[in-house]
Scaffold this motif. Sequence first.
Motif, mmCIF file in Angstrom:
data_model
loop_
_atom_site.group_PDB
_atom_site.id
_atom_site.type_symbol
_atom_site.label_atom_id
_atom_site.label_comp_id
_atom_site.label_asym_id
_atom_site.label_seq_id
_atom_site.Cartn_x
_atom_site.Cartn_y
_atom_site.Cartn_z
ATOM 1 N N UNK A 1 49.709 60.951 84.200
ATOM 2 C CA UNK A 1 51.104 61.100 83.798
ATOM 3 C C UNK A 1 51.967 61.907 84.769
ATOM 4 N N UNK A 2 51.382 62.419 85.849
ATOM 5 C CA UNK A 2 52.158 63.220 86.786
ATOM 6 C C UNK A 2 52.125 62.571 88.166
ATOM 7 N N UNK A 3 53.179 62.822 88.942
ATOM 8 C CA UNK A 3 53.288 62.221 90.263
ATOM 9 C C UNK A 3 53.057 63.280 91.338
ATOM 10 N N UNK A 4 51.938 63.142 92.041
ATOM 11 C CA UNK A 4 51.609 64.016 93.168
ATOM 12 C C UNK A 4 51.924 65.485 92.857
ATOM 13 N N UNK A 5 51.331 66.065 91.803
ATOM 14 C CA UNK A 5 51.705 67.415 91.377
ATOM 15 C C UNK A 5 51.250 68.502 92.349
ATOM 16 N N UNK A 6 52.047 69.561 92.402
ATOM 17 C CA UNK A 6 51.688 70.773 93.142
ATOM 18 C C UNK A 6 50.913 71.684 92.190
ATOM 19 N N UNK A 7 49.740 72.117 92.610
ATOM 20 C CA UNK A 7 48.922 72.979 91.754
ATOM 21 C C UNK A 7 49.088 74.440 92.163
ATOM 22 N N UNK A 8 49.398 75.268 91.181
ATOM 23 C CA UNK A 8 49.588 76.702 91.412
ATOM 24 C C UNK A 8 48.633 77.460 90.494
ATOM 25 N N UNK A 9 47.819 78.319 91.067
ATOM 26 C CA UNK A 9 46.854 79.091 90.280
ATOM 27 C C UNK A 9 47.149 80.572 90.429
ATOM 28 N N UNK A 10 47.090 81.271 89.314
ATOM 29 C CA UNK A 10 47.228 82.723 89.313
ATOM 30 C C UNK A 10 45.988 83.302 88.665
ATOM 31 N N UNK A 11 45.317 84.178 89.363
ATOM 32 C CA UNK A 11 44.101 84.781 88.810
ATOM 33 C C UNK A 11 44.445 85.621 87.606
ATOM 34 N N UNK A 12 43.562 85.571 86.615
ATOM 35 C CA UNK A 12 43.845 86.259 85.357
ATOM 36 C C UNK A 12 43.201 87.626 85.260
ATOM 37 N N UNK A 13 42.183 87.900 86.056
ATOM 38 C CA UNK A 13 41.438 89.139 85.838
ATOM 39 C C UNK A 13 42.331 90.362 85.940
#
Length: 569
Positions: A196-208
Amino acid sequence: MTKFADLRLSEPLLQALAHLGYDQPTPIQEQAIPELLDGNDVIGQAQTGTGKTAAFGLPLLEYVDKDMPEVQALVLTPTRELCIQVTQALRAYGERKGIEVVAVFGGAPIRDQAAFLRQGAQVVVGTVGRVMDMINRHYLFLTEARYVVLDEADEMLDLGFLEDVETILGRCPSGRQTALFSATMPPAIKKLAEKRMFDPITIKVRAAQLTIDTVEQFYVEASDREKPDALARVLKAERPDQAIIFVRTKIGADRLARRLGDDGIRVKALHGDMSQGQRDGVMIAFKGGRERLLVATDVAARGLDIKGVSHVVNYDIPNSPDIYVHRIGRTGRVGRSGRAITLITPKQRSDLDAVERHANTEIEEWSPGVVASAEAAEHRADSAAQATSSGDSEAATSVAREAKAPGRDAAPKPGAREAAPAAAEPEPAAGEAASSAADAAPAAREAAPAESAPATNGDGAEQRPRRRRSRGDRETRRPRHTKPRKDPDGTPRSKLLVSAGRAHGLEPADLIRAIVENARLDGEDVTGVRVLERFSFAEVPTEHADEVVRSVGGRSVKGTELRMEVTRT
Protein backbone atom coordinates in the motif's frame (compact mmCIF):
# COMPACT_ATOMS: atom_id res chain seq x y z
CA MET A 1 20.91 22.29 17.23
CA THR A 2 17.90 21.91 14.90
CA LYS A 3 14.79 23.95 15.62
CA PHE A 4 11.29 23.69 14.20
CA ALA A 5 11.98 26.87 12.24
CA ASP A 6 14.66 24.93 10.32
CA LEU A 7 12.16 22.30 9.08
CA ARG A 8 10.37 24.50 6.48
CA LEU A 9 7.14 24.73 8.46
CA SER A 10 4.79 27.63 7.74
CA GLU A 11 4.50 30.60 10.05
CA PRO A 12 1.05 29.69 11.50
CA LEU A 13 2.37 26.30 12.63
CA LEU A 14 5.54 27.81 14.06
CA GLN A 15 3.43 30.32 15.99
CA ALA A 16 1.23 27.53 17.35
CA LEU A 17 4.30 25.52 18.41
CA ALA A 18 5.84 28.57 20.06
CA HIS A 19 2.58 29.22 21.88
CA LEU A 20 2.65 25.64 23.17
CA GLY A 21 6.25 26.06 24.25
CA TYR A 22 7.89 23.84 21.63
CA ASP A 23 11.15 24.88 20.02
CA GLN A 24 13.30 21.84 19.27
CA PRO A 25 12.05 18.72 17.45
CA THR A 26 12.65 15.18 18.70
CA PRO A 27 14.73 12.81 16.52
CA ILE A 28 11.70 11.24 14.83
CA GLN A 29 10.27 14.69 14.10
CA GLU A 30 13.57 16.02 12.78
CA GLN A 31 13.90 13.13 10.34
CA ALA A 32 10.27 12.52 9.34
CA ILE A 33 8.94 16.07 8.85
CA PRO A 34 11.22 17.02 5.91
CA GLU A 35 10.53 13.72 4.12
CA LEU A 36 6.79 14.09 4.52
CA LEU A 37 6.91 17.73 3.41
CA ASP A 38 8.70 16.52 0.26
CA GLY A 39 5.75 14.23 -0.48
CA ASN A 40 7.44 10.92 0.31
CA ASP A 41 5.75 7.94 1.92
CA VAL A 42 7.35 7.34 5.32
CA ILE A 43 7.65 4.37 7.67
CA GLY A 44 8.50 5.61 11.15
CA GLN A 45 9.62 2.96 13.62
CA ALA A 46 9.81 4.38 17.13
CA GLN A 47 8.43 3.63 20.57
CA THR A 48 5.71 5.60 22.27
CA GLY A 49 6.79 8.88 23.81
CA THR A 50 9.02 9.89 20.91
CA GLY A 51 6.75 12.57 19.46
CA LYS A 52 5.22 10.69 16.53
CA THR A 53 2.00 12.72 16.53
CA ALA A 54 3.78 15.96 15.66
CA ALA A 55 6.04 14.06 13.24
CA PHE A 56 3.10 13.19 11.00
CA GLY A 57 0.66 15.87 12.19
CA LEU A 58 2.62 18.98 11.25
CA PRO A 59 3.21 17.95 7.59
CA LEU A 60 -0.44 16.85 7.45
CA LEU A 61 -1.60 20.31 8.49
CA GLU A 62 0.71 21.90 5.92
CA TYR A 63 -0.88 19.76 3.23
CA VAL A 64 -4.54 20.50 4.03
CA ASP A 65 -6.24 23.32 2.14
CA LYS A 66 -8.61 25.11 4.52
CA ASP A 67 -10.69 26.41 1.60
CA MET A 68 -11.65 22.86 0.54
CA PRO A 69 -14.49 21.42 2.66
CA GLU A 70 -13.82 17.77 1.73
CA VAL A 71 -11.95 15.28 3.91
CA GLN A 72 -8.34 15.66 2.78
CA ALA A 73 -6.49 13.71 5.45
CA LEU A 74 -7.24 10.60 7.52
CA VAL A 75 -5.47 9.35 10.64
CA LEU A 76 -6.29 5.81 11.79
CA THR A 77 -5.66 4.84 15.42
CA PRO A 78 -6.21 1.53 17.23
CA THR A 79 -7.93 2.86 20.38
CA ARG A 80 -10.45 5.51 21.39
CA GLU A 81 -8.07 7.13 23.87
CA LEU A 82 -5.33 7.56 21.28
CA CYS A 83 -7.89 8.90 18.79
CA ILE A 84 -8.97 11.56 21.29
CA GLN A 85 -5.39 12.48 22.10
CA VAL A 86 -4.30 12.83 18.46
CA THR A 87 -7.39 14.94 17.75
CA GLN A 88 -6.57 17.33 20.57
CA ALA A 89 -2.99 17.70 19.39
CA LEU A 90 -3.90 18.34 15.74
CA ARG A 91 -6.45 20.95 16.77
CA ALA A 92 -3.84 22.69 18.88
CA TYR A 93 -1.19 22.65 16.15
CA GLY A 94 -3.63 23.75 13.42
CA GLU A 95 -5.60 26.30 15.44
CA ARG A 96 -4.06 29.28 13.66
CA LYS A 97 -4.70 27.77 10.23
CA GLY A 98 -8.44 27.31 10.81
CA ILE A 99 -8.46 23.62 9.90
CA GLU A 100 -11.42 21.49 11.02
CA VAL A 101 -10.42 18.24 12.75
CA VAL A 102 -13.14 15.73 13.65
CA ALA A 103 -12.76 12.57 15.73
CA VAL A 104 -14.85 9.46 15.07
CA PHE A 105 -14.63 6.57 17.50
CA GLY A 106 -16.79 3.86 19.01
CA GLY A 107 -18.67 4.29 22.25
CA ALA A 108 -20.03 7.74 21.32
CA PRO A 109 -23.29 8.55 19.47
CA ILE A 110 -22.74 7.92 15.79
CA ARG A 111 -25.33 10.52 14.78
CA ASP A 112 -23.44 13.25 16.58
CA GLN A 113 -20.22 12.34 14.80
CA ALA A 114 -22.05 12.13 11.48
CA ALA A 115 -23.40 15.66 12.07
CA PHE A 116 -19.87 16.97 12.61
CA LEU A 117 -18.76 15.33 9.37
CA ARG A 118 -21.64 16.95 7.49
CA GLN A 119 -20.70 20.35 8.91
CA GLY A 120 -17.26 20.01 7.34
CA ALA A 121 -14.19 18.03 8.28
CA GLN A 122 -10.91 18.50 6.48
CA VAL A 123 -9.07 16.07 8.77
CA VAL A 124 -10.65 12.95 10.28
CA VAL A 125 -9.03 11.05 13.13
CA GLY A 126 -10.74 7.76 13.84
CA THR A 127 -10.59 4.25 15.17
CA VAL A 128 -10.66 1.58 12.50
CA GLY A 129 -14.06 0.12 13.39
CA ARG A 130 -15.89 3.44 13.54
CA VAL A 131 -14.29 4.70 10.30
CA MET A 132 -15.50 1.53 8.56
CA ASP A 133 -18.95 2.10 10.01
CA MET A 134 -19.01 5.72 8.82
CA ILE A 135 -17.96 4.67 5.32
CA ASN A 136 -20.59 1.93 5.13
CA ARG A 137 -23.30 4.35 6.29
CA HIS A 138 -22.19 6.88 3.65
CA TYR A 139 -21.32 9.52 6.24
CA LEU A 140 -17.60 9.52 5.39
CA PHE A 141 -16.18 9.85 1.87
CA LEU A 142 -12.45 9.47 1.25
CA THR A 143 -12.24 10.29 -2.44
CA GLU A 144 -10.16 13.41 -1.64
CA ALA A 145 -8.16 11.92 1.25
CA ARG A 146 -4.70 12.16 -0.24
CA TYR A 147 -2.82 12.08 3.08
CA VAL A 148 -3.30 8.96 5.21
CA VAL A 149 -1.59 8.05 8.49
CA LEU A 150 -1.58 4.67 10.22
CA ASP A 151 -0.65 5.36 13.85
CA GLU A 152 0.49 2.42 16.05
CA ALA A 153 0.06 0.04 13.12
CA ASP A 154 1.38 -2.98 15.02
CA GLU A 155 -1.36 -2.60 17.63
CA MET A 156 -3.95 -2.54 14.84
CA LEU A 157 -2.50 -5.89 13.82
CA ASP A 158 -2.72 -7.20 17.40
CA LEU A 159 -6.38 -6.16 17.60
CA GLY A 160 -7.25 -7.85 14.31
CA PHE A 161 -7.93 -4.65 12.35
CA LEU A 162 -5.50 -5.17 9.49
CA GLU A 163 -8.11 -6.42 7.00
CA ASP A 164 -10.30 -3.37 7.71
CA VAL A 165 -7.26 -1.11 7.33
CA GLU A 166 -6.70 -2.57 3.86
CA THR A 167 -10.33 -1.89 2.98
CA ILE A 168 -10.09 1.73 4.16
CA LEU A 169 -6.88 2.32 2.21
CA GLY A 170 -8.65 0.91 -0.86
CA ARG A 171 -11.26 3.68 -0.56
CA CYS A 172 -8.57 6.40 -0.68
CA PRO A 173 -7.01 7.71 -3.91
CA SER A 174 -4.20 5.62 -5.31
CA GLY A 175 -1.98 8.69 -5.56
CA ARG A 176 -2.18 9.44 -1.85
CA GLN A 177 0.75 10.03 0.48
CA THR A 178 0.91 7.43 3.26
CA ALA A 179 2.72 7.55 6.60
CA LEU A 180 2.94 4.42 8.77
CA PHE A 181 4.17 4.67 12.35
CA SER A 182 4.76 1.57 14.42
CA ALA A 183 6.84 0.53 17.42
CA THR A 184 7.62 -2.84 15.82
CA MET A 185 7.56 -4.15 12.25
CA PRO A 186 6.10 -7.67 12.21
CA PRO A 187 5.86 -9.42 8.83
CA ALA A 188 2.17 -8.54 8.33
CA ILE A 189 2.93 -4.82 8.72
CA LYS A 190 5.87 -5.09 6.30
CA LYS A 191 3.59 -6.79 3.79
CA LEU A 192 1.01 -4.02 4.20
CA ALA A 193 3.68 -1.39 3.62
CA GLU A 194 4.96 -3.13 0.50
CA LYS A 195 1.44 -3.40 -0.91
CA ARG A 196 0.00 0.00 0.00
CA MET A 197 2.98 2.38 0.07
CA PHE A 198 5.11 3.77 -2.74
CA ASP A 199 8.88 3.55 -2.28
CA PRO A 200 8.67 4.52 1.43
CA ILE A 201 11.49 6.14 3.39
CA THR A 202 12.19 4.17 6.56
CA ILE A 203 13.13 6.09 9.70
CA LYS A 204 14.11 4.28 12.90
CA VAL A 205 14.59 5.77 16.34
CA ARG A 206 16.11 3.61 19.03
CA ALA A 207 13.87 3.19 22.03
CA ALA A 208 16.29 2.20 24.77
CA GLN A 209 17.36 5.75 25.55
CA LEU A 210 13.77 6.94 25.44
CA THR A 211 12.03 4.53 27.80
CA ILE A 212 14.50 2.31 29.63
CA ASP A 213 17.27 4.53 30.98
CA THR A 214 14.88 6.75 32.91
CA VAL A 215 13.00 3.88 34.56
CA GLU A 216 14.29 1.78 37.46
CA GLN A 217 13.05 -1.77 37.01
CA PHE A 218 12.36 -4.47 39.57
CA TYR A 219 10.58 -7.80 39.83
CA VAL A 220 8.69 -9.59 42.58
CA GLU A 221 8.33 -13.36 42.54
CA ALA A 222 5.12 -14.83 43.93
CA SER A 223 2.74 -17.68 43.20
CA ASP A 224 -0.55 -16.97 41.44
CA ARG A 225 -2.38 -17.27 44.75
CA GLU A 226 0.00 -14.86 46.49
CA LYS A 227 0.13 -12.20 43.76
CA PRO A 228 -2.72 -9.98 45.09
CA ASP A 229 -1.11 -9.83 48.52
CA ALA A 230 2.31 -9.19 46.96
CA LEU A 231 0.86 -6.32 44.94
CA ALA A 232 -0.74 -4.82 48.05
CA ARG A 233 2.64 -4.96 49.85
CA VAL A 234 4.37 -3.24 46.92
CA LEU A 235 1.81 -0.44 46.77
CA LYS A 236 1.92 0.19 50.50
CA ALA A 237 5.73 0.20 50.55
CA GLU A 238 6.24 2.29 47.41
CA ARG A 239 3.44 4.79 48.08
CA PRO A 240 3.32 5.93 44.44
CA ASP A 241 2.12 9.39 43.53
CA GLN A 242 0.21 7.71 40.73
CA ALA A 243 0.55 4.22 39.33
CA ILE A 244 -0.85 2.20 36.44
CA ILE A 245 -1.26 -1.51 37.20
CA PHE A 246 -1.37 -3.53 33.99
CA VAL A 247 -3.28 -6.79 33.63
CA ARG A 248 -3.92 -8.96 30.57
CA THR A 249 -7.71 -9.28 30.53
CA LYS A 250 -10.79 -7.14 31.11
CA ILE A 251 -12.19 -9.63 33.63
CA GLY A 252 -8.83 -9.65 35.40
CA ALA A 253 -8.90 -5.85 35.68
CA ASP A 254 -12.31 -5.85 37.37
CA ARG A 255 -11.39 -8.76 39.62
CA LEU A 256 -8.12 -7.18 40.76
CA ALA A 257 -9.78 -3.80 41.36
CA ARG A 258 -12.36 -5.47 43.61
CA ARG A 259 -9.68 -7.43 45.47
CA LEU A 260 -7.60 -4.33 46.15
CA GLY A 261 -10.72 -2.50 47.25
CA ASP A 262 -11.40 -5.28 49.76
CA ASP A 263 -7.88 -4.70 51.10
CA GLY A 264 -8.66 -1.02 51.64
CA ILE A 265 -6.72 0.21 48.58
CA ARG A 266 -8.73 2.58 46.38
CA VAL A 267 -8.31 1.89 42.67
CA LYS A 268 -10.16 2.45 39.42
CA ALA A 269 -10.38 0.04 36.49
CA LEU A 270 -10.00 0.90 32.79
CA HIS A 271 -10.72 -1.56 30.00
CA GLY A 272 -12.53 -1.94 26.68
CA ASP A 273 -15.83 -3.29 28.06
CA MET A 274 -16.55 -0.01 29.84
CA SER A 275 -18.77 2.56 28.14
CA GLN A 276 -17.13 5.61 26.64
CA GLY A 277 -18.62 7.78 29.37
CA GLN A 278 -17.17 5.54 32.06
CA ARG A 279 -13.76 5.49 30.40
CA ASP A 280 -13.79 9.27 29.99
CA GLY A 281 -14.73 9.69 33.64
CA VAL A 282 -11.95 7.43 34.86
CA MET A 283 -9.37 9.16 32.66
CA ILE A 284 -10.53 12.60 33.79
CA ALA A 285 -10.20 11.63 37.43
CA PHE A 286 -6.82 9.94 36.93
CA LYS A 287 -5.29 12.68 34.79
CA GLY A 288 -6.59 15.30 37.21
CA GLY A 289 -4.89 13.55 40.13
CA ARG A 290 -8.12 12.70 41.94
CA GLU A 291 -7.36 8.98 41.56
CA ARG A 292 -3.92 7.59 42.36
CA LEU A 293 -4.17 3.98 41.18
CA LEU A 294 -5.45 2.69 37.85
CA VAL A 295 -5.85 -1.01 36.98
CA ALA A 296 -5.80 -1.21 33.19
CA THR A 297 -5.53 -3.54 30.27
CA ASP A 298 -3.17 -2.68 27.45
CA VAL A 299 -5.77 -0.27 26.05
CA ALA A 300 -3.90 2.29 28.18
CA ALA A 301 -0.41 1.18 27.18
CA ARG A 302 -0.08 2.92 23.84
CA GLY A 303 0.32 6.59 23.15
CA LEU A 304 -1.27 7.96 26.34
CA ASP A 305 0.54 10.62 28.35
CA ILE A 306 -0.81 10.84 31.87
CA LYS A 307 0.32 13.45 34.32
CA GLY A 308 2.19 12.35 37.42
CA VAL A 309 2.61 8.60 36.82
CA SER A 310 5.53 7.67 39.08
CA HIS A 311 5.10 3.87 38.91
CA VAL A 312 4.07 1.16 36.48
CA VAL A 313 3.26 -2.26 37.90
CA ASN A 314 2.99 -5.28 35.61
CA TYR A 315 0.63 -7.47 37.61
CA ASP A 316 0.57 -9.83 34.62
CA ILE A 317 3.86 -10.04 32.78
CA PRO A 318 3.13 -9.10 29.14
CA ASN A 319 3.04 -11.63 26.35
CA SER A 320 5.90 -9.99 24.48
CA PRO A 321 8.91 -7.84 25.41
CA ASP A 322 7.64 -5.09 23.10
CA ILE A 323 4.49 -4.70 25.19
CA TYR A 324 6.68 -4.48 28.29
CA VAL A 325 8.51 -1.51 26.80
CA HIS A 326 5.23 0.17 25.88
CA ARG A 327 3.87 -0.33 29.38
CA ILE A 328 6.81 1.04 31.30
CA GLY A 329 6.90 3.96 28.87
CA ARG A 330 3.96 5.38 30.85
CA THR A 331 6.48 6.51 33.50
CA GLY A 332 9.99 7.95 33.36
CA ARG A 333 8.93 10.39 30.65
CA VAL A 334 10.26 13.85 29.87
CA GLY A 335 13.71 12.85 31.03
CA ARG A 336 12.54 12.24 34.59
CA SER A 337 12.81 9.00 36.49
CA GLY A 338 10.14 6.43 37.29
CA ARG A 339 9.85 2.90 38.63
CA ALA A 340 8.52 -0.27 37.03
CA ILE A 341 7.77 -3.37 39.08
CA THR A 342 6.82 -6.68 37.48
CA LEU A 343 5.17 -9.56 39.31
CA ILE A 344 6.17 -13.01 38.07
CA THR A 345 5.52 -16.59 39.10
CA PRO A 346 8.43 -19.06 39.39
CA LYS A 347 7.49 -20.48 35.98
CA GLN A 348 7.79 -17.05 34.33
CA ARG A 349 11.49 -16.45 34.93
CA SER A 350 12.23 -17.27 31.29
CA ASP A 351 9.76 -14.58 30.23
CA LEU A 352 11.56 -12.08 32.45
CA ASP A 353 14.90 -13.12 30.91
CA ALA A 354 13.45 -12.46 27.43
CA VAL A 355 12.40 -8.97 28.51
CA GLU A 356 15.89 -8.23 29.85
CA ARG A 357 17.51 -9.37 26.60
CA HIS A 358 15.08 -7.38 24.45
CA ALA A 359 15.41 -4.17 26.44
CA ASN A 360 19.14 -4.66 27.04
CA THR A 361 18.64 -4.00 30.73
CA GLU A 362 18.87 -5.72 34.08
CA ILE A 363 15.77 -6.07 36.26
CA GLU A 364 16.60 -6.34 39.96
CA GLU A 365 14.64 -8.14 42.64
CA TRP A 366 12.44 -5.74 44.57
CA SER A 367 12.42 -5.35 48.33
CA PRO A 368 10.85 -2.66 50.53
CA GLY A 369 14.31 -1.31 51.36
CA VAL A 370 15.45 -0.80 47.76
CA VAL A 371 15.99 2.91 47.15
CA ALA A 372 16.41 4.93 44.03
CA SER A 373 19.93 5.12 42.67
CA ALA A 374 22.13 8.11 43.30
CA GLU A 375 22.11 8.73 39.56
CA ALA A 376 18.30 8.95 39.62
CA ALA A 377 18.38 11.44 42.49
CA GLU A 378 20.96 13.53 40.66
CA HIS A 379 18.84 13.33 37.50
CA ARG A 380 15.82 14.65 39.39
CA ALA A 381 17.85 17.58 40.64
CA ASP A 382 19.05 18.31 37.11
CA SER A 383 15.46 18.09 35.83
CA ALA A 384 14.32 20.58 38.44
CA ALA A 385 17.10 22.99 37.50
CA GLN A 386 16.31 22.70 33.78
CA ALA A 387 12.58 23.11 34.37
CA THR A 388 13.21 26.20 36.46
CA SER A 389 15.54 27.76 33.92
CA SER A 390 13.05 27.11 31.12
CA GLY A 391 10.17 28.71 32.99
CA ASP A 392 8.32 25.41 33.54
CA SER A 393 7.29 26.23 37.09
CA GLU A 394 4.85 23.33 37.27
CA ALA A 395 7.51 20.77 36.43
CA ALA A 396 10.07 22.43 38.68
CA THR A 397 7.69 22.47 41.63
CA SER A 398 6.80 18.84 41.02
CA VAL A 399 10.41 17.67 40.86
CA ALA A 400 11.41 19.75 43.87
CA ARG A 401 8.53 18.33 45.87
CA GLU A 402 9.55 14.76 45.09
CA ALA A 403 13.14 15.47 46.14
CA LYS A 404 12.01 16.85 49.52
CA ALA A 405 9.29 14.32 50.32
CA PRO A 406 10.33 12.33 53.42
CA GLY A 407 10.79 8.63 52.91
CA ARG A 408 10.13 8.89 49.19
CA ASP A 409 13.54 7.90 47.86
CA ALA A 410 12.01 4.58 46.89
CA ALA A 411 9.47 6.23 44.63
CA PRO A 412 10.78 9.16 42.59
CA LYS A 413 8.05 11.23 41.01
CA PRO A 414 8.22 11.92 37.27
CA GLY A 415 6.32 15.18 37.51
CA ALA A 416 5.86 15.28 33.77
CA ARG A 417 3.37 17.54 32.19
CA GLU A 418 0.45 15.67 30.80
CA ALA A 419 1.33 14.78 27.26
CA ALA A 420 3.43 17.21 25.28
CA PRO A 421 5.42 19.10 27.92
CA ALA A 422 7.17 22.40 27.56
CA ALA A 423 10.40 22.28 25.63
CA ALA A 424 12.68 22.26 28.66
CA GLU A 425 14.29 19.23 27.03
CA PRO A 426 14.36 18.09 23.39
CA GLU A 427 12.45 14.82 23.77
CA PRO A 428 9.06 16.15 24.80
CA ALA A 429 8.92 18.88 22.18
CA ALA A 430 5.59 18.56 20.44
CA GLY A 431 5.36 15.10 21.92
CA GLU A 432 3.03 12.22 21.36
CA ALA A 433 -0.21 14.22 21.48
CA ALA A 434 -0.55 16.61 24.25
CA SER A 435 -3.07 17.23 26.90
CA SER A 436 -1.35 20.57 27.04
CA ALA A 437 -2.41 20.80 23.42
CA ALA A 438 -5.96 20.62 24.64
CA ASP A 439 -5.26 23.58 26.92
CA ALA A 440 -4.50 25.76 23.89
CA ALA A 441 -7.06 24.31 21.50
CA PRO A 442 -10.83 24.54 21.57
CA ALA A 443 -12.35 21.78 23.64
CA ALA A 444 -12.54 18.57 21.63
CA ARG A 445 -16.08 18.16 20.42
CA GLU A 446 -15.98 14.39 20.61
CA ALA A 447 -12.93 14.09 22.79
CA ALA A 448 -12.31 13.85 26.48
CA PRO A 449 -12.30 17.34 28.05
CA ALA A 450 -9.31 19.06 29.54
CA GLU A 451 -8.92 18.25 33.19
CA SER A 452 -8.41 20.49 36.18
CA ALA A 453 -7.29 18.84 39.39
CA PRO A 454 -8.78 19.88 42.72
CA ALA A 455 -6.66 20.73 45.74
CA THR A 456 -4.98 17.63 47.09
CA ASN A 457 -3.07 16.70 50.20
CA GLY A 458 0.38 15.17 50.25
CA ASP A 459 -0.92 11.74 49.28
CA GLY A 460 -2.71 13.04 46.21
CA ALA A 461 -6.15 12.73 47.84
CA GLU A 462 -8.74 15.49 47.80
CA GLN A 463 -8.68 17.79 50.79
CA ARG A 464 -12.46 17.97 50.83
CA PRO A 465 -13.70 14.37 50.91
CA ARG A 466 -17.05 13.61 49.41
CA ARG A 467 -19.74 13.17 52.01
CA ARG A 468 -21.41 9.77 52.00
CA ARG A 469 -24.98 9.56 53.17
CA SER A 470 -26.08 6.77 55.43
CA ARG A 471 -28.38 4.09 54.02
CA GLY A 472 -31.33 5.44 56.00
CA ASP A 473 -30.73 8.96 54.76
CA ARG A 474 -30.39 7.61 51.23
CA GLU A 475 -34.00 6.40 51.16
CA THR A 476 -35.49 9.62 52.53
CA ARG A 477 -33.56 11.78 50.06
CA ARG A 478 -35.02 10.10 46.96
CA PRO A 479 -37.43 12.44 45.15
CA ARG A 480 -40.90 10.98 45.40
CA HIS A 481 -41.80 11.70 41.80
CA THR A 482 -39.00 9.54 40.42
CA LYS A 483 -38.99 5.83 39.91
CA PRO A 484 -35.36 4.88 40.38
CA ARG A 485 -33.66 2.47 38.03
CA LYS A 486 -31.07 0.11 39.40
CA ASP A 487 -27.55 -0.74 38.34
CA PRO A 488 -26.57 -4.41 38.22
CA ASP A 489 -25.18 -3.94 41.73
CA GLY A 490 -28.59 -2.78 42.95
CA THR A 491 -27.86 0.94 43.26
CA PRO A 492 -30.98 3.05 42.44
CA ARG A 493 -30.43 5.59 39.69
CA SER A 494 -32.29 8.69 38.58
CA LYS A 495 -32.37 10.42 35.20
CA LEU A 496 -31.55 14.12 35.01
CA LEU A 497 -32.84 16.55 32.37
CA VAL A 498 -30.30 19.21 31.33
CA SER A 499 -31.38 22.39 29.56
CA ALA A 500 -28.60 22.40 26.96
CA GLY A 501 -27.67 20.29 23.98
CA ARG A 502 -25.73 20.20 20.73
CA ALA A 503 -27.13 23.55 19.67
CA HIS A 504 -25.31 25.06 22.66
CA GLY A 505 -22.05 23.29 21.84
CA LEU A 506 -22.51 20.72 24.63
CA GLU A 507 -20.85 17.32 24.27
CA PRO A 508 -21.21 14.18 26.44
CA ALA A 509 -17.72 14.69 27.84
CA ASP A 510 -18.61 18.28 28.86
CA LEU A 511 -21.63 17.08 30.83
CA ILE A 512 -19.68 14.27 32.50
CA ARG A 513 -16.92 16.68 33.50
CA ALA A 514 -19.39 19.22 34.92
CA ILE A 515 -21.00 16.56 37.12
CA VAL A 516 -17.75 14.89 38.17
CA GLU A 517 -15.99 18.12 39.11
CA ASN A 518 -18.86 20.02 40.75
CA ALA A 519 -20.78 17.20 42.44
CA ARG A 520 -17.66 15.25 43.42
CA LEU A 521 -18.86 12.03 41.81
CA ASP A 522 -16.69 9.44 40.13
CA GLY A 523 -16.80 9.21 36.35
CA GLU A 524 -18.44 5.78 36.39
CA ASP A 525 -21.27 7.18 38.53
CA VAL A 526 -22.47 9.12 35.47
CA THR A 527 -24.15 6.89 32.88
CA GLY A 528 -26.82 7.08 30.19
CA VAL A 529 -25.50 10.39 28.85
CA ARG A 530 -27.41 11.52 25.76
CA VAL A 531 -26.91 14.93 24.17
CA LEU A 532 -29.80 15.95 21.92
CA GLU A 533 -30.29 19.15 19.93
CA ARG A 534 -31.76 21.37 22.68
CA PHE A 535 -31.45 19.31 25.86
CA SER A 536 -29.57 16.35 27.32
CA PHE A 537 -30.00 13.45 29.73
CA ALA A 538 -27.70 11.81 32.27
CA GLU A 539 -28.20 9.20 34.95
CA VAL A 540 -26.63 9.37 38.42
CA PRO A 541 -27.10 7.43 41.67
CA THR A 542 -30.43 8.46 43.17
CA GLU A 543 -28.79 9.25 46.51
CA HIS A 544 -26.77 11.99 44.79
CA ALA A 545 -29.41 13.29 42.33
CA ASP A 546 -30.46 16.28 44.43
CA GLU A 547 -26.84 17.15 45.16
CA VAL A 548 -25.99 17.09 41.44
CA VAL A 549 -28.94 19.38 40.65
CA ARG A 550 -27.83 21.85 43.33
CA SER A 551 -24.11 21.72 42.53
CA VAL A 552 -24.22 21.70 38.73
CA GLY A 553 -27.35 23.78 38.14
CA GLY A 554 -26.37 27.36 37.39
CA ARG A 555 -22.87 26.41 36.26
CA SER A 556 -21.74 27.76 32.90
CA VAL A 557 -20.43 25.29 30.32
CA LYS A 558 -19.22 26.69 27.00
CA GLY A 559 -21.02 29.94 27.75
CA THR A 560 -24.36 28.29 28.51
CA GLU A 561 -25.83 28.21 32.01
CA LEU A 562 -27.00 24.70 32.83
CA ARG A 563 -30.39 24.10 34.42
CA MET A 564 -31.07 20.60 35.71
CA GLU A 565 -33.97 18.70 37.18
CA VAL A 566 -34.81 15.12 38.02
CA THR A 567 -37.17 13.80 35.34
CA ARG A 568 -40.66 12.63 36.15
CA THR A 569 -41.77 9.16 35.12
